[in-house]
Motif scaffolding. Structure first.
Motif, PDB file in Angstrom:
ATOM      1  N   LYS A  36       0.828  -1.203   0.000  1.00 56.44           N
ATOM      2  CA  LYS A  36       0.000   0.000   0.000  1.00 56.44           C
ATOM      3  C   LYS A  36       0.865   1.256   0.000  1.00 56.44           C
ATOM      4  CE  LYS A  36      -3.984   2.029   2.356  1.00 56.44           C
ATOM      5  NZ  LYS A  36      -4.966   1.862   3.467  1.00 56.44           N
ATOM      6  N   THR A  37       1.976   1.212   0.716  1.00 61.08           N
ATOM      7  CA  THR A  37       2.885   2.364   0.733  1.00 61.08           C
ATOM      8  C   THR A  37       3.485   2.599  -0.643  1.00 61.08           C
ATOM      9  OG1 THR A  37       3.429   2.060   3.071  1.00 61.08           O
ATOM     10  CG2 THR A  37       5.012   3.278   1.740  1.00 61.08           C
ATOM     11  N   VAL A  38       3.901   1.527  -1.315  1.00 59.07           N
ATOM     12  CA  VAL A  38       4.447   1.663  -2.667  1.00 59.07           C
ATOM     13  C   VAL A  38       3.398   2.248  -3.604  1.00 59.07           C
ATOM     14  CG1 VAL A  38       5.480   0.457  -4.632  1.00 59.07           C
ATOM     15  CG2 VAL A  38       6.042  -0.254  -2.299  1.00 59.07           C
ATOM     16  N   SER A  39       2.159   1.765  -3.471  1.00 56.09           N
ATOM     17  CA  SER A  39       1.069   2.268  -4.305  1.00 56.09           C
ATOM     18  C   SER A  39       0.866   3.761  -4.072  1.00 56.09           C
ATOM     19  CB  SER A  39      -0.215   1.497  -4.009  1.00 56.09           C
ATOM     20  OG  SER A  39      -1.288   1.994  -4.781  1.00 56.09           O
ATOM     21  N   ARG A  40       0.915   4.189  -2.817  1.00 54.96           N
ATOM     22  CA  ARG A  40       0.758   5.610  -2.516  1.00 54.96           C
ATOM     23  C   ARG A  40       1.873   6.443  -3.146  1.00 54.96           C
ATOM     24  NH1 ARG A  40      -0.936   5.233   3.912  1.00 54.96           N
ATOM     25  NH2 ARG A  40      -3.209   5.084   3.582  1.00 54.96           N
ATOM     26  N   ILE A  41       3.074   5.923  -3.138  1.00 53.91           N
ATOM     27  CA  ILE A  41       4.200   6.649  -3.727  1.00 53.91           C
ATOM     28  C   ILE A  41       4.030   6.759  -5.238  1.00 53.91           C
ATOM     29  CG2 ILE A  41       6.684   6.499  -4.189  1.00 53.91           C
ATOM     30  CD1 ILE A  41       6.919   5.231  -1.345  1.00 53.91           C
ATOM     31  N   ILE A  42       3.602   5.673  -5.863  1.00 52.63           N
ATOM     32  CA  ILE A  42       3.370   5.685  -7.310  1.00 52.63           C
ATOM     33  C   ILE A  42       2.330   6.728  -7.677  1.00 52.63           C
ATOM     34  CG2 ILE A  42       2.431   4.340  -9.234  1.00 52.63           C
ATOM     35  CD1 ILE A  42       3.701   1.857  -7.907  1.00 52.63           C
ATOM     36  N   ASN A  43       1.325   6.890  -6.822  1.00 51.28           N
ATOM     37  CA  ASN A  43       0.209   7.794  -7.118  1.00 51.28           C
ATOM     38  C   ASN A  43       0.369   9.160  -6.456  1.00 51.28           C
ATOM     39  OD1 ASN A  43      -1.803   6.115  -8.727  1.00 51.28           O
ATOM     40  ND2 ASN A  43      -1.313   4.755  -7.025  1.00 51.28           N
ATOM     41  N   HIS A  44       1.613   9.469  -6.033  1.00 51.42           N
ATOM     42  CA  HIS A  44       1.966  10.799  -5.529  1.00 51.42           C
ATOM     43  C   HIS A  44       1.113  11.211  -4.334  1.00 51.42           C
ATOM     44  CE1 HIS A  44       4.263  11.069  -9.235  1.00 51.42           C
ATOM     45  NE2 HIS A  44       3.155  10.798  -9.908  1.00 51.42           N
ATOM     46  N   SER A  45       0.814  10.262  -3.467  1.00 53.51           N
ATOM     47  CA  SER A  45       0.039  10.577  -2.267  1.00 53.51           C
ATOM     48  C   SER A  45       0.919  11.357  -1.284  1.00 53.51           C
ATOM     49  CB  SER A  45      -0.453   9.286  -1.603  1.00 53.51           C
ATOM     50  OG  SER A  45      -0.979   9.573  -0.317  1.00 53.51           O
ATOM     51  N   PRO A  46       0.358  12.361  -0.609  1.00 56.35           N
ATOM     52  CA  PRO A  46       1.125  13.105   0.395  1.00 56.35           C
ATOM     53  C   PRO A  46       1.243  12.363   1.724  1.00 56.35           C
ATOM     54  CG  PRO A  46      -1.117  13.974   0.256  1.00 56.35           C
ATOM     55  CD  PRO A  46      -0.999  12.914  -0.800  1.00 56.35           C
ATOM     56  N   LEU A  47       0.644  11.187   1.833  1.00 55.09           N
ATOM     57  CA  LEU A  47       0.586  10.454   3.100  1.00 55.09           C
ATOM     58  C   LEU A  47       1.807   9.570   3.329  1.00 55.09           C
ATOM     59  CD1 LEU A  47      -3.180   9.392   2.957  1.00 55.09           C
ATOM     60  CD2 LEU A  47      -2.175  11.403   4.084  1.00 55.09           C
ATOM     61  N   VAL A  48       2.934   9.872   2.666  1.00 52.50           N
ATOM     62  CA  VAL A  48       4.146   9.066   2.800  1.00 52.50           C
ATOM     63  C   VAL A  48       5.292   9.972   3.238  1.00 52.50           C
ATOM     64  CG1 VAL A  48       5.773   7.513   1.640  1.00 52.50           C
ATOM     65  CG2 VAL A  48       3.356   7.511   0.979  1.00 52.50           C
ATOM     66  N   ARG A  49       6.074   9.519   4.207  1.00 58.03           N
ATOM     67  CA  ARG A  49       7.213  10.310   4.682  1.00 58.03           C
ATOM     68  C   ARG A  49       8.227  10.511   3.563  1.00 58.03           C
ATOM     69  NH1 ARG A  49       9.068   6.896   9.682  1.00 58.03           N
ATOM     70  NH2 ARG A  49      11.050   7.721   8.900  1.00 58.03           N
ATOM     71  N   LYS A  50       8.894  11.656   3.594  1.00 53.21           N
ATOM     72  CA  LYS A  50       9.838  12.014   2.533  1.00 53.21           C
ATOM     73  C   LYS A  50      10.965  10.993   2.396  1.00 53.21           C
ATOM     74  CE  LYS A  50      12.916  15.693   0.951  1.00 53.21           C
ATOM     75  NZ  LYS A  50      13.506  17.025   1.250  1.00 53.21           N
TER      76      LYS A  50
END
Length: 353
Positions: A36-50
């Protein structure tokens, strides 16, 4: 003592050697994060730490991971494909439009698929409908002359498929769907320039008048001359079809015999190049004996000799705006977008002898 290799190093090498493409599960496992974290990064979600985002993105670059748009579409119940529907005989225009769209889609996760069509065919709207449904398109860019067909726009609205229309003049449609190129204004600027040089015997080679762009350029040019007291006789207006060959045929009509114009405005650069060919065969010097202005300011304009004065219409910027409008997430309404042309003066014109 050699440096100890990380688990990512040791795990990625066998996959590369075996020639297997990495999956999102591989990326999650190698990075030590959830899918799910990888998916969020792919979709440019702001909910992932830098720091997590940077680590995962570096890993994806290292192993050459590319997200599958079809798989993403299934996961999000929508497609990540943007369609471009066009009916246009000018290859360079279509290429520039695609480059502009790709500029907007780069790093967005969206991909571009194109669908050429013949708007004169009675079944072409059904063909576009099948294209939209089969590809499950997120949105569609309508390029002239397909963009000028209200029935096509209505069909897309019925399918609840978002679309943008690139049009030479505003239509009765939702403001945020239109990118207006103001072809009439560009043609008027060309007319004013030739008048400023002192030309009064001026001819016009138009595109096919089934294209709204051809109508706008013709009317803009003729009306600008009329406002300065110069009339273009019907015998000096030749309808062609936006192709090099049609420019040759029109040029042969206008340049045959001694009664020829001192200047010609062509509805695009391809037709202007056809006139160059006719003038060269007839021993007519450009610009000494004949001034010539084109429209589009395609790469061809600067490659001709002498280089062609032409109306630049910023096709790549137009494609970029059209695609960017389709993928924006801000729900606030947009005004009509405008991309205004302007004349690029080169070496193909001078005052009449």
């Amino acid at each position: 003592m050699p440096a100890r290799k990380s688990p990512a190093d040791t795990a990625s090498r066998p996959a590369a050697a075996a020639g297997k493409a990495a999956t999102i599960n591989d990326i999650a496992r190698l990075a030590g994060v959830s899918k799910k974290t990888v998916s969020r990064i792919i979709n440019h979600s702001p909910l992932v730490r830098k720091d997590t985002r940077e680590k995962v993105e570096a890993l994806m670059r290292e192993v050459g991971y590319v997200p599958d748009p079809l798989a993403r579409g299934l996961a999000f119940r929508r497609s990540f494909l943007i369609g471009m529907v066009y009916d246009n005989p000018t290859a360079q225009y279509i290429v520039d439009m695609q480059y502009g769209a790709l500029d907007a889609l780069r790093d967005s996760g969206f991909e571009l698929v194109v669908h050429p069509c013949d708007t004169r065919s009675p079944g072409y709207i059904d063909s576009v409908r099948r294209f939209v449904r089969q590809q499950k398109l997120h949105g569609v860019m309508l390029v002239p002359r397909a963009s000028e067909d209200q029935n096509l726009a209505d069909m897309l609205a019925e399918l609840s498929c978002r679309y943008t229309r690139i049009v030479p003049v505003g239509f009765d449609d939702h403001d945020g769907r239109m990118i207006v190129t103001h072809d009439r204004d560009g043609a008027a600027e060309a007319a004013d320039y030739l008048l400023t040089l002192g030309h009064k015997d001026i001819a016009l080679i138009t595109g096919a008048l089934t294209y709204r762009s051809a109508i706008e350029r013709t009317e803009g040019f003729v009306q600008a001359l009329a406002m300065r007291g110069v009339e273009v006789p019907k015998s000096r207006i030749i309808e062609a079809s936006y192709t090099f060959e049609s420019g040759v045929a029109a040029g042969e009509k206008l340049l045959a015999g001694k009664d020829r114009p001192t200047a010609i405005f062509c509805g695009n650069d391809e037709m202007a190049a056809g006139v160059y060919k006719v003038a060269l065969r007839a021993g007519i010097s450009i610009p000494r004996d004949l001034s010539l202005v084109g429209f589009d300011d395609s790469p061809l304009a600067s490659r001709l000799w002498p280089s062609l004065t032409s109306v630049r219409r910023h096709t790549r910027d137009t494609g970029r705006i059209a695609a960017a409008t389709l993928i924006r997430t801000d729900p606030s309404p947009l005004p009509v977008a405008s991309v205004r042309p302007h004349l690029i003066v080169r070496d193909s014109c001078q005052p009449p002898a």
